[in-house]
Design a protein around this motif. Sequence first.
Motif, PDB file in Angstrom:
ATOM      1  N   HIS A 178      64.608 108.020  52.680  1.00 20.24           N
ATOM      2  CA  HIS A 178      65.060 108.889  53.763  1.00 20.24           C
ATOM      3  C   HIS A 178      66.572 109.008  53.686  1.00 20.24           C
ATOM      4  CE1 HIS A 178      65.339 110.566  57.836  1.00 20.24           C
ATOM      5  NE2 HIS A 178      64.081 110.903  57.623  1.00 20.24           N
ATOM      6  N   GLU A 179      67.084 110.209  54.050  1.00 20.21           N
ATOM      7  CA  GLU A 179      68.548 110.392  53.937  1.00 20.21           C
ATOM      8  C   GLU A 179      69.303 109.639  55.019  1.00 20.21           C
ATOM      9  OE1 GLU A 179      67.728 114.423  54.579  1.00 20.21           O
ATOM     10  OE2 GLU A 179      66.300 113.808  53.022  1.00 20.21           O
ATOM     11  N   ASN A 180      68.763 109.643  56.239  1.00 17.00           N
ATOM     12  CA  ASN A 180      69.526 109.062  57.359  1.00 17.00           C
ATOM     13  C   ASN A 180      69.098 107.632  57.635  1.00 17.00           C
ATOM     14  OD1 ASN A 180      70.369 111.720  57.581  1.00 17.00           O
ATOM     15  ND2 ASN A 180      68.653 112.168  58.959  1.00 17.00           N
ATOM     16  N   ASP A 181      70.003 106.908  58.317  1.00 14.64           N
ATOM     17  CA  ASP A 181      69.650 105.555  58.728  1.00 14.64           C
ATOM     18  C   ASP A 181      68.689 105.636  59.918  1.00 14.64           C
ATOM     19  OD1 ASP A 181      69.414 103.011  59.577  1.00 14.64           O
ATOM     20  OD2 ASP A 181      71.559 102.612  59.790  1.00 14.64           O
ATOM     21  N   ILE A 182      67.465 105.228  59.703  1.00 11.27           N
ATOM     22  CA  ILE A 182      66.479 105.331  60.785  1.00 11.27           C
ATOM     23  C   ILE A 182      65.907 103.955  61.141  1.00 11.27           C
ATOM     24  CG2 ILE A 182      65.749 107.754  60.634  1.00 11.27           C
ATOM     25  CD1 ILE A 182      63.609 106.827  58.657  1.00 11.27           C
ATOM     26  N   ILE A 183      66.690 102.916  60.838  1.00  7.03           N
ATOM     27  CA  ILE A 183      66.208 101.559  61.137  1.00  7.03           C
ATOM     28  C   ILE A 183      66.031 101.400  62.654  1.00  7.03           C
ATOM     29  CG2 ILE A 183      66.814  99.087  61.047  1.00  7.03           C
ATOM     30  CD1 ILE A 183      68.148  99.715  58.326  1.00  7.03           C
ATOM     31  N   GLY A 184      64.893 100.863  63.033  1.00  8.74           N
ATOM     32  CA  GLY A 184      64.605 100.658  64.459  1.00  8.74           C
ATOM     33  C   GLY A 184      63.834 101.810  65.083  1.00  8.74           C
ATOM     34  N   ARG A 185      63.655 102.891  64.305  1.00 11.22           N
ATOM     35  CA  ARG A 185      62.951 104.061  64.864  1.00 11.22           C
ATOM     36  C   ARG A 185      61.461 104.036  64.493  1.00 11.22           C
ATOM     37  NH1 ARG A 185      66.900 108.298  64.414  1.00 11.22           N
ATOM     38  NH2 ARG A 185      65.269 109.886  64.405  1.00 11.22           N
ATOM     39  N   LEU A 186      60.685 104.729  65.308  1.00  4.01           N
ATOM     40  CA  LEU A 186      59.279 104.956  64.956  1.00  4.01           C
ATOM     41  C   LEU A 186      59.223 106.265  64.193  1.00  4.01           C
ATOM     42  CD1 LEU A 186      57.262 104.241  68.234  1.00  4.01           C
ATOM     43  CD2 LEU A 186      57.230 102.894  66.138  1.00  4.01           C
ATOM     44  N   VAL A 187      58.574 106.254  63.039  1.00  2.00           N
ATOM     45  CA  VAL A 187      58.438 107.490  62.268  1.00  2.00           C
ATOM     46  C   VAL A 187      56.971 107.688  61.902  1.00  2.00           C
ATOM     47  CG1 VAL A 187      60.768 107.490  61.270  1.00  2.00           C
ATOM     48  CG2 VAL A 187      58.943 106.284  60.099  1.00  2.00           C
ATOM     49  N   GLN A 188      56.646 108.949  61.628  1.00  2.00           N
ATOM     50  CA  GLN A 188      55.299 109.263  61.182  1.00  2.00           C
ATOM     51  C   GLN A 188      55.386 109.417  59.662  1.00  2.00           C
ATOM     52  OE1 GLN A 188      53.342 109.167  63.812  1.00  2.00           O
ATOM     53  NE2 GLN A 188      51.435 109.632  62.747  1.00  2.00           N
ATOM     54  N   VAL A 189      54.607 108.653  58.918  1.00  2.27           N
ATOM     55  CA  VAL A 189      54.696 108.690  57.452  1.00  2.27           C
ATOM     56  C   VAL A 189      53.348 109.120  56.879  1.00  2.27           C
ATOM     57  CG1 VAL A 189      55.087 107.302  55.368  1.00  2.27           C
ATOM     58  CG2 VAL A 189      56.419 106.838  57.412  1.00  2.27           C
ATOM     59  N   LYS A 190      53.437 110.044  55.879  1.00  2.00           N
ATOM     60  CA  LYS A 190      52.212 110.415  55.167  1.00  2.00           C
ATOM     61  C   LYS A 190      52.137 109.532  53.927  1.00  2.00           C
ATOM     62  CE  LYS A 190      49.905 114.421  53.191  1.00  2.00           C
ATOM     63  NZ  LYS A 190      50.119 114.265  51.754  1.00  2.00           N
ATOM     64  N   ILE A 191      51.030 108.805  53.776  1.00  2.00           N
ATOM     65  CA  ILE A 191      50.900 107.853  52.666  1.00  2.00           C
ATOM     66  C   ILE A 191      50.535 108.601  51.371  1.00  2.00           C
ATOM     67  CG2 ILE A 191      49.679 105.785  51.817  1.00  2.00           C
ATOM     68  CD1 ILE A 191      51.439 105.331  54.364  1.00  2.00           C
ATOM     69  N   ASP A 192      51.346 108.357  50.317  1.00  2.00           N
ATOM     70  CA  ASP A 192      51.087 108.986  49.012  1.00  2.00           C
ATOM     71  C   ASP A 192      50.467 108.024  48.005  1.00  2.00           C
ATOM     72  OD1 ASP A 192      52.110 111.426  49.761  1.00  2.00           O
ATOM     73  OD2 ASP A 192      54.172 110.813  49.306  1.00  2.00           O
ATOM     74  N   VAL A 193      50.938 106.762  48.020  1.00  2.00           N
ATOM     75  CA  VAL A 193      50.469 105.814  47.006  1.00  2.00           C
ATOM     76  C   VAL A 193      50.095 104.485  47.673  1.00  2.00           C
ATOM     77  CG1 VAL A 193      50.985 104.803  44.735  1.00  2.00           C
ATOM     78  CG2 VAL A 193      52.330 106.753  45.534  1.00  2.00           C
ATOM     79  N   ALA A 194      49.009 103.883  47.184  1.00  2.00           N
ATOM     80  CA  ALA A 194      48.588 102.576  47.712  1.00  2.00           C
ATOM     81  C   ALA A 194      48.712 101.521  46.625  1.00  2.00           C
ATOM     82  CB  ALA A 194      47.140 102.653  48.180  1.00  2.00           C
ATOM     83  N   TYR A 195      49.395 100.431  46.927  1.00  2.00           N
ATOM     84  CA  TYR A 195      49.436  99.268  46.040  1.00  2.00           C
ATOM     85  C   TYR A 195      48.703  98.127  46.751  1.00  2.00           C
ATOM     86  CZ  TYR A 195      53.341 102.030  44.233  1.00  2.00           C
ATOM     87  OH  TYR A 195      54.120 103.038  43.749  1.00  2.00           O
ATOM     88  N   ILE A 196      48.711  96.947  46.094  1.00  2.00           N
ATOM     89  CA  ILE A 196      48.020  95.814  46.746  1.00  2.00           C
ATOM     90  C   ILE A 196      48.805  95.319  47.960  1.00  2.00           C
ATOM     91  CG2 ILE A 196      47.447  93.369  46.464  1.00  2.00           C
ATOM     92  CD1 ILE A 196      45.841  94.010  44.245  1.00  2.00           C
ATOM     93  N   ASN A 197      50.124  95.191  47.787  1.00  2.00           N
ATOM     94  CA  ASN A 197      50.901  94.591  48.876  1.00  2.00           C
ATOM     95  C   ASN A 197      51.657  95.579  49.740  1.00  2.00           C
ATOM     96  OD1 ASN A 197      50.164  91.935  48.205  1.00  2.00           O
ATOM     97  ND2 ASN A 197      51.611  92.015  46.487  1.00  2.00           N
ATOM     98  N   SER A 198      51.614  96.859  49.371  1.00  2.00           N
ATOM     99  CA  SER A 198      52.361  97.829  50.175  1.00  2.00           C
ATOM    100  C   SER A 198      51.840  99.240  49.948  1.00  2.00           C
ATOM    101  CB  SER A 198      53.852  97.765  49.815  1.00  2.00           C
ATOM    102  OG  SER A 198      54.036  98.191  48.488  1.00  2.00           O
ATOM    103  N   LEU A 199      52.358 100.143  50.798  1.00  2.29           N
ATOM    104  CA  LEU A 199      52.026 101.564  50.672  1.00  2.29           C
ATOM    105  C   LEU A 199      53.343 102.310  50.477  1.00  2.29           C
ATOM    106  CD1 LEU A 199      49.782 101.513  53.841  1.00  2.29           C
ATOM    107  CD2 LEU A 199      48.902 101.758  51.521  1.00  2.29           C
ATOM    108  N   TYR A 200      53.248 103.502  49.900  1.00  4.70           N
ATOM    109  CA  TYR A 200      54.455 104.303  49.723  1.00  4.70           C
ATOM    110  C   TYR A 200      54.183 105.692  50.280  1.00  4.70           C
ATOM    111  CZ  TYR A 200      58.362 106.699  47.627  1.00  4.70           C
ATOM    112  OH  TYR A 200      59.493 107.437  47.456  1.00  4.70           O
TER     113      TYR A 200
END
Length: 448
Positions: A419-441
């Motif tokens: 993401h371009e902006n600092d959005i730490i602490g915010r709630l965002v809606q994310v569309k999942i593109d890739v699934a790994y074992i320990n995380s999603l992207y």
Amino acid sequence: MNLNSRSFVTQYYYITTMGCQMNEYDSNYTAQCLQEMGLQPIDPPEKADLILINTCSVRAKAQQKALSVLGRMIKIKKKRPSIILGIMGCVAQQEGWNLIKRFPDLDLVLGTREIDKLQSLLHQLVRGKTKVVSTDLDKELFTTIYNNQFFEGKITSFISIMQGCNNYCSYCIVPYVRGREICRPPGEIVKEAENLIKQGVKEITLLGQNVNSYVWRDNGEIKFSDLLRLLNNVPNLVRIRFTTSHPKDLSNDLIRCFNEFDRLCPHIHLPFQAGSNKILKMMNRGYTREQYIDIIQRLRSARPDIAITSDVMVGFPGESDEDFKKTLDLIQKIEFDNLFSFIYSDRKGTVAEKMPGKISESDKITRLSILQNLQKEITLKKNRMLVGIDTQVLVEGYSKKGKQFTGRTRTNKIVNFLHENDIIGRLVQVKIDVAYINSLYGKVINSI
Ligand code: SAH
Ligand code: SF4
Ligand code: F3S
């Protein structure tokens, strides 16, 4: 405070933490006690006047790790003898004076219920007392600390709602090193939450060895579900989680909470430990495999999107191939979102330590790897089901790789994204593109 009467005073401390989230909470509590005394944190430990090692003894490996860290810190102390070197946590509680006898460089052994005595114990050391061991387990609760800025900049945090455990699972050291179960007053828990929120915290995880047995009796009774209601009404708290729950105490009342309280995240960590009734009985867990399956069904019918994670152990004394197969079968039936799996480890003084039928290390390792491979497939399958889906993420910080942001879904899955902006602490809606074992992207589609 002049911690270092032997030379110049820099007043720095260094804490290293091992073990569960409870220990992390305790390390933070300790750091707040030290900062109230005017000490500042520093890294690396070579520069500190006071080094504290917070330890875990749940398995032999954890204890060995604690002692190896202690060995490293002793080397540092040998180069600069004025350092005050202390050990705390579950190994400290269990071993007490034995540690000082074995490691004469140690100055302080601090038990799990004595942390708020730290200030006076350090004063004793500074005034010339050579060794201090404080491991009383009968003490009631810690004094609550709030109204400081310790958590500023943090998005998630813990609150311990109770200490100790009364369950005495036959393999477990925790009741011996954390003492009897004792709950904190709801008013203090809410005040602690309000203080964290003031500092910017958005998500709170309530901690206890068995949170669903929480009860506070004053004028009437406040149960765990009542505590959740109180927290759900605290302004500006975005998410509530809790851990760990015990299957034997999981009530319909708690299951209802997942639909009643909008801030409560749909995730439960519910350790099952074994799939065979014979082993569950020997473990003194207080439920059967059928009862466990029934709880999961009730949870899922009340809240179909709930994520379920668990702890499991292989190689408990007397565990036959048949028993182990029942554990695998349960994993297959339930399809946990994630599983923490351990090799049974003998703990001194527990009932299981004296049980016959010990399993060889090589069999335990084989069983663990079969189990972990099975769970990997399930986790990946579950994560892949999220590809293409929009999900709410609380942004917690930068990912380990640096450039990406990282956060968690309400079901406690890690999601990384750019993401371009600092959005730490915010709630965002994310569309999942890739699934790994320990995380999603995924990609942010909008910020809330
Ligand atoms: N109070 C929690 C867990 C505490 S310890 C509960 O009851 O679920 C965390 C996990 O460590 C346990 O769930 C168990 O799976 C594991 N554990 C505890 N004692 C152990 C031992 N002696 N050997 C191996 N694993 C152990
Ligand atoms: Fe240990 Fe059992 Fe208590 Fe959990 S519930 S801390 S496993 S004794
Ligand atoms: Fe370890 Fe003590 Fe936690 S034994 S798991 S640090 S309660």
